[in-house]
Design a protein around this motif. Sequence first.
Motif, PDB file in Angstrom:
ATOM      1  N   LYS A  58       2.429  -7.655  -0.450  1.00 35.66           N
ATOM      2  CA  LYS A  58       1.702  -6.884   0.566  1.00 35.66           C
ATOM      3  C   LYS A  58       2.412  -5.565   0.852  1.00 35.66           C
ATOM      4  CE  LYS A  58       0.622  -7.054   5.522  1.00 35.66           C
ATOM      5  NZ  LYS A  58       0.774  -7.862   6.766  1.00 35.66           N
ATOM      6  N   GLN A  59       3.709  -5.609   1.055  1.00 31.94           N
ATOM      7  CA  GLN A  59       4.449  -4.391   1.391  1.00 31.94           C
ATOM      8  C   GLN A  59       4.588  -3.466   0.189  1.00 31.94           C
ATOM      9  OE1 GLN A  59       4.831  -3.815   4.423  1.00 31.94           O
ATOM     10  NE2 GLN A  59       4.425  -5.898   5.140  1.00 31.94           N
ATOM     11  N   LEU A  60       4.749  -4.018  -0.990  1.00 33.20           N
ATOM     12  CA  LEU A  60       4.856  -3.188  -2.192  1.00 33.20           C
ATOM     13  C   LEU A  60       3.521  -2.542  -2.528  1.00 33.20           C
ATOM     14  CD1 LEU A  60       7.137  -5.550  -4.286  1.00 33.20           C
ATOM     15  CD2 LEU A  60       7.812  -3.409  -3.200  1.00 33.20           C
ATOM     16  N   ASP A  61       2.434  -3.287  -2.372  1.00 31.95           N
ATOM     17  CA  ASP A  61       1.115  -2.729  -2.638  1.00 31.95           C
ATOM     18  C   ASP A  61       0.700  -1.716  -1.586  1.00 31.95           C
ATOM     19  OD1 ASP A  61       0.993  -4.326  -4.855  1.00 31.95           O
ATOM     20  OD2 ASP A  61      -0.283  -5.863  -3.940  1.00 31.95           O
ATOM     21  N   ASP A  62       1.379  -1.779  -0.441  1.00 28.10           N
ATOM     22  CA  ASP A  62       1.128  -0.799   0.618  1.00 28.10           C
ATOM     23  C   ASP A  62       1.859   0.516   0.358  1.00 28.10           C
ATOM     24  OD1 ASP A  62      -0.093  -0.176   3.169  1.00 28.10           O
ATOM     25  OD2 ASP A  62       1.908  -0.281   4.042  1.00 28.10           O
TER      26      ASP A  62
END
Length: 824
Positions: free
Chosen positions: A253-257
Amino acid sequence: MKKYLFILSMFVISGISAWQIDSSYKIVIPENPYDPSVKKALSEGAVCLQSILRQKGMTLPIVTASRPESGKKSIFIGFPDGRKYKNFSGSIRFDKRDIYITGNDVHVKGKKGKNNSFRSYFLGSIKAMTRFMELYLNVRFVLPDANGTAILPGPLPELPEKRYISVDPPLIFSTGCWTDMIYEYANNCYGRGSIHCYGGHSWYSAVPVAKYGKSNPEYYAVLDGRRAPDVHYWSLCISNPAVQELIYKEMLKQLDDGAEAVELAQTDGYRECECAKCKKLYNVDDPAERLWIFHTLLAKRLMKDRPGKKVMIIAYSPTFAPPKTFSEFPPNVIVELARYDEKDFQQWQKIKVPGGFITYIYNWGYYQPGGLTPKFSTKLAAGQVRRFMKYKVKGVYRCGFGNIYGLEGPVYYLFGKLFDDPGLDVEKAVSEYCVAAFGKNAAPAMNNFFKLIDEAVDNFVTEYHNEKTALSSHPESLLSAMWTPQRLKKMENQLLIAERAKKSSVEEKRLAITRYQFNYMKNLMQIQFAYQAYTLTPSKELLKIILKLLDERALIGKQAFKGSKKLTFPGFPHIFHLGVPANKFATNGTLNATLAAPYTWNTKAIRTKSVLPGVSVKKMTVRRIKGKAGMDFSSGVWKNIPWEELSEIQLNPLKTKSRFKVAYDSQNLYTAIESDLSDIKSYLPLGKDGKCWQFDCVEMVVDPWGTREKYFHFVTNPVANSLYESAVGLIEDPLHPLFRSMDPSWNGKWSYLSKRKNNTWSLLFIIPFSTIGKKAAPGDMWCFNICREAFEKGSTQPELSCWSPCFEAFTFHEKSTFGELYFQ
């Protein structure tokens, strides 16, 4: 030592013809930069530069332009120059008497916006601009906010016709402080960059109790025989595939953000799940090794799913030490060290960490034993930063940074500037700081003032705040050893000399911060030394002195808080930006810094009652019994044991009467209690570790060591299945958030019997010695108290009563007033 000048490189392109800026110049920023938030940051930087030049007699306008127009006597800030900059890097270029200051000015996750915080950006132009001001305008950023930007006396350096300076900070991650942009960029605390950081613990966000605690208790660790999502410091069942997936999804989630790397870290105060599957996980016996393997497997999975992205795995309790079952991490792993001295780095040299290291440091924070007094020295700071550069550390998280700028300002400043140049002369830098901050007339005295602070810290504190003596268990003793009357008197004299010296109005404001914080510390120690004399020889004369000093302390607090819940200081809105709570301000900090009596005394009540507080505690003899301790407290083993009465906590008339007896045998401690309680009152059970103190309850504290340093706390309500238990002071890891504090996750095997009849609540506590780790024996002395909270109908404020009343502090947890049990 090689001077990096923060890996600052200067390339002379052609011959130099020196010149200086004059009033015919203008400051130019882009009309349409990356986004409005970048424009706001560049405008703030331009205003700072304009203000400095105005102080040197030049009034320059700030204008916008679509592109730089050379040959117009301009200082261009933030215009792209075709070069590729990474992270927080930038450059300064002189060309035909124009100055170009530029850098990497983009959102760290590629998200443009109108009102984003500067913390969400790489602002290489701002970093380069602060460096330009230091090199060519003699500016030093000594404190946050506009009043903290100072200029060294003397002529300005002359400027070159042509020169290119690459500004390339060694840290790609540098955070832990939330002050103003200019100060932080100048002193290398600019932000987290493209690493998504949770402040140390990602599992909380991956599997939040609020979302899964009730619906999926199987996600949470088995602690003391049960799934425990409800304990204060909970953990996860990492053998559960669903838990593994939730943690991995949070990473994605954080990397794709937009993040380039994401922190991966277990819960604070970690306790391993006790379930059979977790115990067998990965076929290793070491809980720390299971964590290393688990987190590394997630990193390997990430390499396939998100090539190029990275994971920052924390090395924190229990994973301080490197892994044992493998010697090389995957290429996408950064390790975040929470232990970082030379010995630690030597251990890690045996392990290949392709992504390098980031450190989570504990130099500061009002949870350290020193609380709101100085805790770190310039010597410690220099040694630490130089070690970090030696081992190519890429980032630093400064936990608890920035509480006392007035007393630790030089250390904060030096710590940041050493990343620009690890070979910096420490004494010269601090002397320069004093001249910039307080003016050349006051600087010598202030330099002496800060040397006295450094000497005290270096004599007693090491890098991890493992004090060089046993004083770390007693913050009041540590403070007394560090800040002796002789040292305080020398500091006062130097401060007075500085105050009498001729200064500008802004230098007066900076000095006022140091004066205020010194007054806080001086008052703290005056109380401490007066109280030490009082404990040896209690008298009304000494009490009067202490009460007067406590009044002065209350006034110091009022001056800072001004009716607000957060500290403020005129002209420096960010100085107390962490918002030290008023109650923590009164006790000089939290956790292992907390001070009790006399700082917690209720001075009004002491004066009203006209008593000498803390002079004596209750004492009783505990009889050894043979036979069963039952609920009939007037017969059997209880028959010949006298009752002890409870008193209102501050000796006021007591409405709810309570009494108790204590006995012991070879296995258990028994406490029998009878208390007034209406039969018509009803209660709902709160379960295990419920908030029992919010309703009618009985509380018992037991210190089987008799040291008044650690103890057990038991609470129950007048209904079945409604109990609370905790241990205080048993956690000895100084990096644990509950170090020497109350640990509500502690669970012991104890029981209670309860019945109500004829408006009387009868209660029997049965505490096995095996639960508290110490067996009572004839001649032992234990500290102990029985306390009662009684709520009248419609009232939210209970009547408080104790066997050994805590008149001074209005709390059941004032250890100095615990009673004493003497075992027959």
